[in-house]
Design an enzyme around this catalytic site. Structure first.
Site, mmCIF file in Angstrom:
data_model
loop_
_atom_site.group_PDB
_atom_site.id
_atom_site.type_symbol
_atom_site.label_atom_id
_atom_site.label_comp_id
_atom_site.label_asym_id
_atom_site.label_seq_id
_atom_site.Cartn_x
_atom_site.Cartn_y
_atom_site.Cartn_z
ATOM 1 N N GLY A 191 67.661 44.354 18.453
ATOM 2 C CA GLY A 191 68.444 43.113 18.568
ATOM 3 C C GLY A 191 68.105 42.158 17.444
ATOM 4 N N ASN A 192 68.516 40.926 17.574
ATOM 5 C CA ASN A 192 68.166 39.914 16.576
ATOM 6 C C ASN A 192 67.968 38.565 17.251
ATOM 7 O OD1 ASN A 192 70.758 38.414 16.534
ATOM 8 N ND2 ASN A 192 71.546 40.377 15.781
ATOM 9 N N GLU A 193 67.589 37.572 16.451
ATOM 10 C CA GLU A 193 67.148 36.285 16.999
ATOM 11 C C GLU A 193 68.294 35.345 17.375
ATOM 12 O OE1 GLU A 193 64.173 35.180 17.597
ATOM 13 O OE2 GLU A 193 62.837 36.577 16.589
ATOM 14 N N SER A 194 69.515 35.761 17.201
ATOM 15 C CA SER A 194 70.625 34.829 17.450
ATOM 16 C C SER A 194 70.642 34.366 18.907
ATOM 17 C CB SER A 194 71.951 35.514 17.115
ATOM 18 O OG SER A 194 73.004 34.665 17.504
#
Ligand code: C5P
Length: 397
Positions: free
Chosen positions: A204-207
């Site tokens: 995933g990512n930090e968004s």
């Protein structure tokens, strides 16, 4: 359009000189009222020269018009209070008319726009915030101050915003304020995608989704029909929200949802942080540590660039992308605007943790083909969202 500027006493007055000039050059009829304090910062002659008129500052100002405050109040299509001091905001919120400027404002039924500028501690003072809330309830439009360096050496929220933002705010047609996007369908994507590794793990990512949610909510407030396609997030919409929310996880999900949503849409705002790669072979069972000899390799394959490859229906007139970068912000954003054939790209520097991903605030640069870049200085994501939507409105309406 007949615009009456009410200038109150603050250092940001010198920026109002430019705002007045802009409105005169745009072909509007402009008159200026100044408070006594305002005249300490900028001379009335400056405004008089720009407007080719006298500056109104007292009940005795005009011999040809013995009731100047009523004449001015009736003349104006809109009244712009800029810069608006804490004192003047307090007077407006409480119906006080103890000088010429405040009497004109109270006597007018015209649309009123307030552009506060003051020290950060004054802005945050609960009394000032109460007064601002009161003005909003009274139907007064407020352009929230920007965050940044303040004249007296402080840094924080209180700055008079940049000219382009100020001019867009004042230029917005009076009757359009709540219906800017009525009849328009806007699709917003938000949050980060997740690419499964196995049934319980993912890349995933930090968004956080906050920027996309702010855009969707502001677009709804401005009268649009909104579809919000979002990756996993804790964010919620109000119970009575008209926004149609579509939850997705992977890039493949996003692509399917987006293709469906953009049919007959007018505007697409792609704020989602989309994974560039996905796992080639997703395990159908939870992977066990012991299945590997202390070393696990996962093969990734490239995802399609959804924005670049999207089949755009004829209705889709305006497409906005985001570029989150840690370096060479503008160069990278310029490349993406071309490659993805965008009308606008919103570039933000995600190496600064004060802003961007998890934060409630953002600071961005707006790039558009054939336009100078616009800096939107650090501010709440809701304010940045509104500023982005106003720039879109200027181009499509
Ligand atoms: O190339 P980059 O990921 O920086 O581009 C960012 C923009 O492109 C964003 O608007 C993002 O939502 C979109 N994007 C996309 N499909 C991808 C990667 C990014 O639509 N595979």
């Amino acid at each position: 359009m007949k615009i009456l500027f009410v200038v109150t006493g603050g250092i940001a007055e010198y920026k109002v000189v430019e705002a007045v000039r802009f409105q005169v050059k745009a072909g509007n009829q402009v008159k200026v009222v100044m408070t006594q304090m305002a005249k300490q910062f900028v001379t009335p002659l400056t405004f008089a020269t720009l407007t080719n008129d006298i500056v109104y500052d007292s009940f005795e100002a005009s011999t040809e018009n013995p009731v100047a405050h009523i004449a001015l109040a009736d003349w104006a299509d809109q009244i712009v209070i800029a810069p608006a001091t804490a004192n003047f905001i307090g007077k407006m919120a409480n119906g006080i008319a103890d000088d010429f400027a405040s009497t004109v404002v109270i006597a007018s039924t015209a649309k009123k726009r307030v552009l506060p500028a003051m020290n950060v501690n004054m802005w945050n003072n609960p009394a000032v915030q109460r007064n601002i809330e009161q003005l909003k309830q009274d139907g007064v439009a407020i352009l929230e101050p920007a965050v940044g360096a303040l004249a007296e050496g402080y840094s924080g929220k209180g700055r008079f915003p940049d000219a382009e933002i100020v001019n867009a705010f004042i230029s917005e047609p009076v009757e359009k304020t709540a219906t800017t996007f009525s009849g328009k369908k806007i699709v917003v994507t938000a949050g980060g995608t997740r690419e499964a590794i196995d049934p319980v793990r993912y890349i995933g990512n930090e968004s956080s989704g906050k920027m996309g949610f702010a855009l969707a909510q502001k677009a709804e407030q401005l009268g649009a029909q909104v579809i919000l396609i979002t990756g996993p997030t804790n964010l919620t919409l109000a119970e009575d929200s008209s926004i149609q929310r579509v939850n997705i996880k992977s890039v493949a999900d996003l692509q399917v949802a987006l293709e469906r949503a953009v049919q007959d849409a007018d505007i697409l705002i792609m704020a989602a942080a989309v994974s560039d790669y996905r796992v080639a072979q997703v395990a159908d069972h939870k992977m066990k540590k012991d299945d590997f000899n202390g070393e696990l390799e996962i093969k990734l394959v490239e995802n399609p660039d959804i924005l670049a490859n999207l089949k755009r229906p004829a209705s889709l007139k305006y497409v906005v992308g985001f570029a989150a970068e840690t370096n060479d912000l503008i160069t990278n954003a310029e490349r993406k605007i071309q490659k993805k054939k965008l009308n606008m790209i919103v570039a933000n520097d995600v190496s600064n943790h004060q802003i961007g991903f998890e934060s409630n605030q953002n600071a961005v640069t707006i790039l558009r083909p054939n336009h100078a870049n616009v800096e939107l200085p650090q501010n709440d994501k809701t304010v940045i969202a509104e500023q982005i939507l106003k720039l879109i409105d200027q181009e499509i309406n």
